[in-house]
Structures are given as structure tokens and as C-alpha cells.
Motif scaffolding. Structure first.
Motif, PDB file in Angstrom:
ATOM      1  N   ALA A   1     -29.783 -25.504 -33.834  1.00 52.91           N
ATOM      2  CA  ALA A   1     -30.098 -25.769 -35.285  1.00 52.91           C
ATOM      3  C   ALA A   1     -29.062 -25.410 -36.358  1.00 52.91           C
ATOM      4  O   ALA A   1     -28.724 -25.689 -37.066  1.00 52.91           O
ATOM      5  N   GLU A   2     -29.073 -23.899 -37.087  1.00 53.30           N
ATOM      6  CA  GLU A   2     -28.410 -22.642 -37.286  1.00 53.30           C
ATOM      7  C   GLU A   2     -27.007 -22.859 -37.161  1.00 53.30           C
ATOM      8  O   GLU A   2     -26.183 -22.763 -38.276  1.00 53.30           O
TER       9      GLU A   2
ATOM     10  N   ARG B   1     -36.209 -26.885 -40.457  1.00 53.96           N
ATOM     11  CA  ARG B   1     -36.785 -25.322 -40.257  1.00 53.96           C
ATOM     12  C   ARG B   1     -35.125 -24.605 -41.013  1.00 53.96           C
ATOM     13  O   ARG B   1     -34.692 -23.680 -42.002  1.00 53.96           O
ATOM     14  N   ALA B   2     -34.175 -25.351 -40.262  1.00 58.25           N
ATOM     15  CA  ALA B   2     -32.487 -25.034 -41.044  1.00 58.25           C
ATOM     16  C   ALA B   2     -31.989 -25.356 -42.088  1.00 58.25           C
ATOM     17  O   ALA B   2     -31.135 -24.910 -42.882  1.00 58.25           O
TER      18      ALA B   2
ATOM     19  N   GLU C   1     -36.969 -22.570 -28.955  1.00 59.92           N
ATOM     20  CA  GLU C   1     -36.984 -22.456 -29.945  1.00 59.92           C
ATOM     21  C   GLU C   1     -35.520 -20.509 -30.142  1.00 59.92           C
ATOM     22  O   GLU C   1     -34.096 -22.048 -29.550  1.00 59.92           O
TER      23      GLU C   1
ATOM     24  N   ARG D   1     -33.422 -23.474 -31.266  1.00 60.57           N
ATOM     25  CA  ARG D   1     -32.952 -22.822 -32.951  1.00 60.57           C
ATOM     26  C   ARG D   1     -31.134 -22.522 -33.298  1.00 60.57           C
ATOM     27  O   ARG D   1     -31.007 -22.121 -34.738  1.00 60.57           O
ATOM     28  N   ASP D   2     -30.677 -22.532 -32.170  1.00 62.02           N
ATOM     29  CA  ASP D   2     -29.742 -21.787 -31.961  1.00 62.02           C
ATOM     30  C   ASP D   2     -29.016 -22.414 -32.616  1.00 62.02           C
ATOM     31  O   ASP D   2     -27.779 -22.476 -33.725  1.00 62.02           O
TER      32      ASP D   2
ATOM     33  N   ALA E   1     -26.557 -26.195 -39.569  1.00 59.90           N
ATOM     34  CA  ALA E   1     -26.808 -25.798 -41.078  1.00 59.90           C
ATOM     35  C   ALA E   1     -25.796 -25.124 -41.270  1.00 59.90           C
ATOM     36  O   ALA E   1     -24.922 -25.533 -42.382  1.00 59.90           O
TER      37      ALA E   1
ATOM     38  N   GLU F   1     -36.753 -27.909 -35.398  1.00 56.70           N
ATOM     39  CA  GLU F   1     -35.938 -26.705 -35.920  1.00 56.70           C
ATOM     40  C   GLU F   1     -34.523 -26.921 -37.292  1.00 56.70           C
ATOM     41  O   GLU F   1     -33.673 -25.471 -37.875  1.00 56.70           O
ATOM     42  N   LEU F   2     -34.124 -28.261 -36.578  1.00 53.71           N
ATOM     43  CA  LEU F   2     -33.128 -28.041 -37.393  1.00 53.71           C
ATOM     44  C   LEU F   2     -33.614 -28.439 -39.205  1.00 53.71           C
ATOM     45  O   LEU F   2     -33.229 -28.141 -40.003  1.00 53.71           O
TER      46      LEU F   2
END
Length: 485
Positions: free
Chosen positions: A184-185, A270-271, A167, A181-182, A188, A267-268
Motif C-alpha cells: 500500500a505504501e 491508511r496510506a 501489515e 502495508r508495504d 501511495a 492498508e491503502l
């Protein structure tokens, strides 16, 4: 003030958990061992041990006190008087190699069987670290990227980092510094309001893939497949998740890259919740480099190589050591095969002028059977690293696990008489069936810093690993407590 009293750890460190099997060093998990070892027969009961008090947060001192320049050097005769008895401990067996050196001068002060070839197990990682730290810039970092080939088409590009966080990442960590997660964000944010309803993600695993990828062996041929399947080590990859490193009987995925891709897709999604995100994962695509003109839409940098190498030694991580060795060997123009990576280590040591008589390396991690080296070589390398003659390795050696507090020494040196070295000694462990070793540094009662190597390669089956481990700890404690002038 003795340098040992200034350990940086706090009580919380000592209370942290590794698996019980690793804590007791009876299985070859990544933290302490290399290969399964049967539990030893119960030892003859002895005196009730007295636990050593661990430091508390209030007692921890944040700065190491400097050692006195004029601290007396132990004499060989005095060392012999106390260490000969420690070396003769029946739990170590009849074949023991020892070398003690003065850290400031590198002069050997005491030796027993130091030139004889022996199986040194995971202590071999120190030899690999010479080559790794010589070739890879200790301050450089591994990069994991996401590139956009076209709207809706992404490539996750491996860059050697197998310590990714599932994450969010932790910028102060070595394992888990870069988070999926970083990444993926970042993607985005880069695509913004791009009206793409469907995104696909594939892998580019061409970085340091090894010769003949995708048909490259996933671990050295000398490793037992059962060790990998049981979680005693894992396949060697150039991308992976920190939380999937192996634990005894909790094996890592055989395909770490697939786990990373699956987690990143999640994660992507989610983003970018309004789009559909899927993986496109086939061998041909994995072996196809992302186009150089593709836009980099996310990027994460690992901890510095010196920190990752320290992590590999601290946790005795076989696969991570092989990963770093391959990166270094390829950078040096070698072919990147497991066998040639070992040859790269040998050639680097030879080029630096070390005597490799008695040294045969078949991998870079020490897990393969049939390998040997000498206490003399380990001793010289350790002393020269501390003296700054191997500058890429100096910091790594100085960060070896602390006796009784962390890493592979977490639950050692806790009882009398071994607790004389708790918080003082630092060491790399090495264990295979019938072999136990320690390589590291300590500070004696006269404030003199010393290096030590002790290798027992015929540990009696009747007493086994735990008894040998305790004997090694007592040996180091004896050295630490001795002024020996």
C-alpha cells in the motif's frame, strides 16, 4: 563433537507457543496432524519421566560441527539386535515398516517390512517435495503485484504467495515476508499527488488458478469437508494471509482472497487518507487478467521456493503443499487439477528411476484416504536428497524439524529414554487415525549420520496416537544412542 550438540535453536524457541492441541499432537492442526484422532485411553502408569534440559542462548553454538569422514558404519547384525525389540513395541501395533540407511553411502543397513504398501500420512509430502523441487527453481520467488489500469483503478494480482503479512512484512521471514502495508505504501508513493478522490481495487486470481477457474474445486475431493470447516486444513488458494493459516477449531476463511483484498483496502486507505478506497470484488473480475500494459505500482517477492517448501514440511501444511504442487505441475505443462498434480508427482518419481510398486497417490499432501507408499521409497528418496542426488531437496531435508525443539517435533523427545535423540534427530511426521510415521535423519553414538523411516499403520485403538508417537520417539532414540558396530 556430536553434530547434535550444535543445534541452532535457543531456549526461547522451546518456550514459543503452538496451540495446546498441536503441542500434544492429538488433533490434526497444520503443525502436527492431518485428520482428527480421538484421544487415546489412559495408558498404564509407568516410571515418572525425566525432562531433557533444553539448550540456552549461551549454550547454543552457531556453526554445525562437521561429521568425521571415518566414523564407523553400524553393522546390520548390531542394529537388528537393538531395533527388533523397538519395532516390537505393542504401541506400534502388528504392522510396522522400517528402513535405516547410511547417509553417506545410501546403503540400507536395516529393514523390516520396508516394501509393503502402507498409509504413510503426511510423510507423503516428502514424495511431493521431490517433484516440486525438481520443477520449481528453489531460488525463485513468488511475486504479488499491484497494477494501475487507470487513475483510481487498481488490480491486486495474486502470484502464489499465501503467506502475506497483514501489515508490514519481515524481510527475514518466510511466513509474512511480503506485507500488505508495504504494498500500500508503494502504491501511495507511486501515485504521489495524483488528484484522484476515489480508488477501487479488484483481484486478479488467474495465476495458477487451476482448470476451469472460477469453478475449480477449492480442495481435493478426498479431503473431508469437516476437516476444512474445523480448521484442520484450509482451501487451496494462490493468495492468502499468513495469520489466517488454520488452527484446530480456528478455521481459515473459506475465501482467503477476499480477506487479502479487504486487508489491502484497509492498508491503502491508511496510506492515502484523503481518498476513498473501496473493493470491487465479483467473480468475473477475479477471472479477468490485469492488462499487460497496466503500470506496476507495487511489488513484493516471497521467500524463495526452497524456504516455502521447507515451511510446508516443517509445519505439515496440507494446503501450502498442494499450492506448491499445482504451481510446479502447471509449469511442467500439466493441467493443474488436484488429481493430475498427484499424477505429476508419480510421473516425476518414475522418471527419476524410483520403484513405485505399492505407491498410490491421490493428492500431494497425504490427507486423502486410500493412498499408500512404502518405507523403502521414502528411505531411498531421503538418502538421495541428503547425498545431493536431488539437489533441490537437499536443503529442505536438512531443515526438517529438530527433535524436542521446533516444528512438529516441538514437544516430542523431551523425556527419558527418548531424550537421547533430542536436538539430534530431524524428522517429518505423519499421522492419521491408526497411522503414525517418522522420516528423517539422526547421528549415532559413533558420529555416523543415518536416515530412518518408520511407519506404523495399524496403531491399536486401545493405546492410540500418543502411545504410538512415544514408541516412535523411543525407536529413534535407540538408533541415535547405538554405536551398533
Amino acid at each position: 563433537m556430536r553434530r547434535s550438540a550444535t543445534v541452532l535453536a535457543v531456549a526461547a524457541l522451546a518456550l514459543g507457543g503452538y496451540g495446546a492441541a498441536d503441542v500434544y499432537d492429538v488433533v490434526p492442526g497444520i503443525l502436527t496432524r492431518d485428520r482428527p484422532t480421538p484421544l487415546p485411553a489412559p495408558a498404564t502408569p509407568g516410571p515418572t519421566p525425566t525432562p531433557v534440559a533444553l539448550p540456552t542462548a549461551a549454550a547454543a553454538i552457531p556453526v554445525l560441527a562437521a561429521l568425521a569422514d571415518d566414523a564407523p558404519v553400524p553393522s546390520t547384525a548390531a542394529l537388528k539386535k537393538v531395533l527388533d525389540a523397538a519395532v516390537a513395541d505393542p504401541a506400534l501395533g502388528p504392522s510396522v515398516g522400517v528402513s535405516i540407511r547410511d547417509a553417506a553411502t545410501g546403503k540400507e543397513l536395516y529393514a523390516r517390512g520396508a516394501d509393503a504398501p502402507r498409509v504413510i500420512a503426511s510423510a507423503q509430502k516428502i514424495l511431493a517435495a521431490v517433484a516440486i523441487s525438481s520443477e520449481l527453481d528453489p531460488r525463485a520467488r513468488m511475486t504479488t503485484e499491484v497494477r494501475m489500469v487507470a487513475p483510481g483503478e487498481l488490480v491486486l494480482v495474486a502470484g502464489g504467495d499465501t503467506l502475506l503479512a497483514r501489515e508490514a512484512g519481515d524481510p527475514d521471514a518466510t511466513a509474512g515476508r511480503v506485507g500488505l502495508r508495504d504494498l500500500a505504501e508503494q502504491v501511495a508513493a507511486a501515485v504521489g499527488e495524483e488528484p484522484v478522490e476515489r480508488w477501487t481495487v479488484r483481484l486478479d486470481l488467474t495465476y495458477a488458478a487451476g482448470p476451469g477457474y472460477p469453478d475449480t474445486p477449492t480442495y481435493p475431493t478426498g479431503w473431508a469437508p469437516g476437516d476444512v470447516a474445523a480448521g484442520f486444513t484450509q482451501t487451496v488458494a494462490m493468495i492468502g494471509l499468513a495469520d489466517e493459516r488454520p488452527k484446530p477449531y480456528e478455521p481459515s476463511p473459506m475465501d482467503p482472497a477476499a480477506s487479502v483484498l479487504d486487508a489491502f483496502v484497509g492498508e491503502l486507505q491508511r496510506a492515502i487518507p484523503d481518498a476513498t478506497v473501496t473493493a470491487d470484488d465479483i467473480p468475473d473480475l477475479r477471472a479477468t487478467p490485469a492488462p499487460t500494459e497496466a503500470t506496476v505500482v507495487a511489488r513484493g517477492e516471497s521467500a524463495a521456493y526452497r524456504d516455502v517448501l521447507a515451511e510446508a514440511l516443517d509445519t505439515s501444511d496440507n494446503a501450502l503443499t498442494e499450492n506448491l504442487a499445482r504451481q510446479a505441475a502447471l509449469q511442467a505443462g500439466r493441467d493443474g487439477s488436484f488429481a493430475d498434480n498427484a499424477a505429476f508427482v508419480v510421473d516425476t518419481l518414475k522418471a527419476k528411476g524410483y520403484d513405485l510398486t505399492g505407491t498410490t497417490l491421490l493428492d500431494t499432501s497425504g490427507l486423502t484416504r486410500g493412498q499408500t507408499s512404502t518405507a523403502a521409497l521414502l528411505s531411498q528418496v531421503t538418502a538421495e536428497a541428503l547425498a545431493g542426488k536431488l539437489p533441490g531437496l537437499q536443503d529442505v531435508i536438512a531443515r526438517l524439524p529438530v527433535a524436542g525443539l521446533d516444528g512438529t517435533l516441538f514437544d516430542r523427545f523431551r523425556t527419558e529414554p527418548a531424550n537421547a535423540a533430542a536436538g539430534v534427530a530431524r524428522a517429518k511426521t505423519g499421522t492419521l487415525t491408526g497411522i503414525s510415521s517418522l522420516v528423517g535423519t539422526t547421528v549415532d553414538a559413533d558420529e555416523r549420520e543415518l536416515t530412518f523411516v518408520i511407519v506404523a499403520d495399524q496403531v491399536p485403538a486401545s493405546s492410540g496416537t500418543l502411545a504410538a508417537r512415544a514408541a516412535l520417539d523411543r525407536f529413534v532414540a535407540t538408533l541415535t544412542a547405538c554405536g551398533c558396530r
